[in-house]
Design a protein around this motif. Structure first.
Motif, short mmCIF file in Angstrom:
data_model
loop_
_atom_site.label_atom_id
_atom_site.label_comp_id
_atom_site.label_asym_id
_atom_site.label_seq_id
_atom_site.Cartn_x
_atom_site.Cartn_y
_atom_site.Cartn_z
N HIS A 30 109.18 -57.48 65.60
CA HIS A 30 110.07 -58.32 64.80
C HIS A 30 109.40 -59.62 64.38
O HIS A 30 110.07 -60.63 64.19
N SER A 31 108.10 -59.60 64.24
CA SER A 31 107.39 -60.81 63.87
C SER A 31 107.34 -60.96 62.35
O SER A 31 107.49 -59.99 61.60
N CYS A 32 107.12 -62.18 61.91
CA CYS A 32 107.10 -62.49 60.49
C CYS A 32 105.77 -62.15 59.81
O CYS A 32 105.67 -62.25 58.60
N PHE A 33 104.78 -61.77 60.58
CA PHE A 33 103.43 -61.59 60.03
C PHE A 33 103.00 -60.13 59.95
O PHE A 33 101.81 -59.84 59.84
N GLN A 34 103.94 -59.20 59.94
CA GLN A 34 103.59 -57.77 59.95
C GLN A 34 102.77 -57.34 58.72
O GLN A 34 101.83 -56.56 58.85
N ARG A 35 103.11 -57.86 57.55
CA ARG A 35 102.36 -57.49 56.34
C ARG A 35 100.91 -57.98 56.43
O ARG A 35 99.98 -57.25 56.13
N GLU A 36 100.72 -59.22 56.88
CA GLU A 36 99.37 -59.77 57.04
C GLU A 36 98.60 -59.02 58.12
O GLU A 36 97.40 -58.79 58.00
N LEU A 37 99.30 -58.64 59.18
CA LEU A 37 98.68 -57.92 60.29
C LEU A 37 98.22 -56.54 59.83
O LEU A 37 97.14 -56.07 60.20
N GLU A 38 99.03 -55.88 59.00
CA GLU A 38 98.65 -54.57 58.48
C GLU A 38 97.38 -54.68 57.63
O GLU A 38 96.47 -53.86 57.74
N ALA A 39 97.31 -55.70 56.78
CA ALA A 39 96.12 -55.90 55.95
C ALA A 39 94.90 -56.18 56.82
O ALA A 39 93.81 -55.65 56.59
N LEU A 40 95.07 -57.00 57.84
CA LEU A 40 93.97 -57.30 58.76
C LEU A 40 93.53 -56.05 59.50
O LEU A 40 92.34 -55.81 59.69
N GLY A 41 94.47 -55.23 59.91
CA GLY A 41 94.16 -53.99 60.62
C GLY A 41 93.31 -53.05 59.79
O GLY A 41 92.46 -52.34 60.33
N HIS A 42 93.51 -53.04 58.48
CA HIS A 42 92.71 -52.18 57.61
C HIS A 42 91.27 -52.68 57.50
O HIS A 42 90.37 -51.91 57.20
N GLU A 43 91.06 -53.96 57.74
CA GLU A 43 89.71 -54.52 57.67
C GLU A 43 88.90 -54.23 58.93
O GLU A 43 87.69 -54.15 58.88
N LEU A 44 89.56 -54.11 60.07
CA LEU A 44 88.85 -54.01 61.34
C LEU A 44 87.94 -52.81 61.51
O LEU A 44 86.85 -52.97 62.05
N PRO A 45 88.31 -51.60 61.10
CA PRO A 45 87.39 -50.48 61.33
C PRO A 45 86.05 -50.66 60.62
O PRO A 45 85.04 -50.18 61.07
N GLY A 46 86.03 -51.37 59.53
CA GLY A 46 84.79 -51.59 58.80
C GLY A 46 84.10 -52.86 59.27
O GLY A 46 83.74 -53.02 60.42
N HIS A 47 83.99 -53.78 58.38
CA HIS A 47 83.28 -55.04 58.64
C HIS A 47 84.25 -56.03 59.28
O HIS A 47 85.21 -56.45 58.66
N LEU A 48 84.00 -56.40 60.54
CA LEU A 48 84.95 -57.24 61.27
C LEU A 48 85.02 -58.67 60.78
O LEU A 48 86.08 -59.24 60.65
N PHE A 49 83.91 -59.31 60.54
CA PHE A 49 83.90 -60.72 60.21
C PHE A 49 83.11 -60.94 58.93
O PHE A 49 81.90 -60.89 58.93
#
Length: 145
Positions: A30-49
């Motif tokens: 129930h957090s307000c940042f779910q959309r941003e978290l989903e976008a960040l999650g898509h970045e993690l398997p590839g290039h982390l930083f």
């Protein structure tokens, strides 16, 4: 005999810590940042930083000096807030476990308050955990296997 010498967090540690924090944040439905978290999650398997690329000569890319300075101020603020919170904890609790939990809770609270800061807070938190709690996280992962 499998001995590994390490002078700090490696790419595997950054990935492990990133996945640990990502999993923690995803468990907050129930957090307000779910959309941003989903976008960040898509970045993690590839290039982390994206701002800390490893160059072919083995050196880190340094084309964002202002971003590095801001990250240092954010890590110092996180450390100061964490130090204040740790003073309120009973002395008989596991110090490292409490510190890891409070660090992740602070990241969640900041992201809840300002979802646009999630990416910066996430990377700052991963760096902070790797600099201060790496041995504990490695041990935690080892015990999960």
């Amino acid at each position: 005999m499998d001995l590994k010498v390490s002078n700090g967090p490696g790419p595997g540690d950054e990935r492990t810590t990133s996945l640990l924090l990502l999993g923690f944040l995803q468990s907050c439905p129930h957090s307000c940042f779910q959309r941003e978290l989903e976008a960040l999650g898509h970045e993690l398997p590839g290039h982390l930083f994206h701002d800390d690329e490893l160059q072919t000569d083995g050196n880190r890319c340094s084309h964002f000096p202002l971003a590095a300075e801001a990250e240092t101020d954010r890590r110092q603020c996180l450390a100061a807030a964490l130090e204040q919170l740790m003073q309120t904890c009973p002395p008989d609790v596991d110090h490292e476990k409490t510190q890891l939990l409070l660090t992740m809770l602070l990241a969640k609270k900041i992201a809840d308050h300002s979802p646009a800061l999630l990416r910066d807070v996430f990377h700052t938190t991963v760096t902070f955990i790797n600099q201060n709690l790496l041995a504990y996280v490695r041990n935690l992962v080892r015990n999960m296997d």
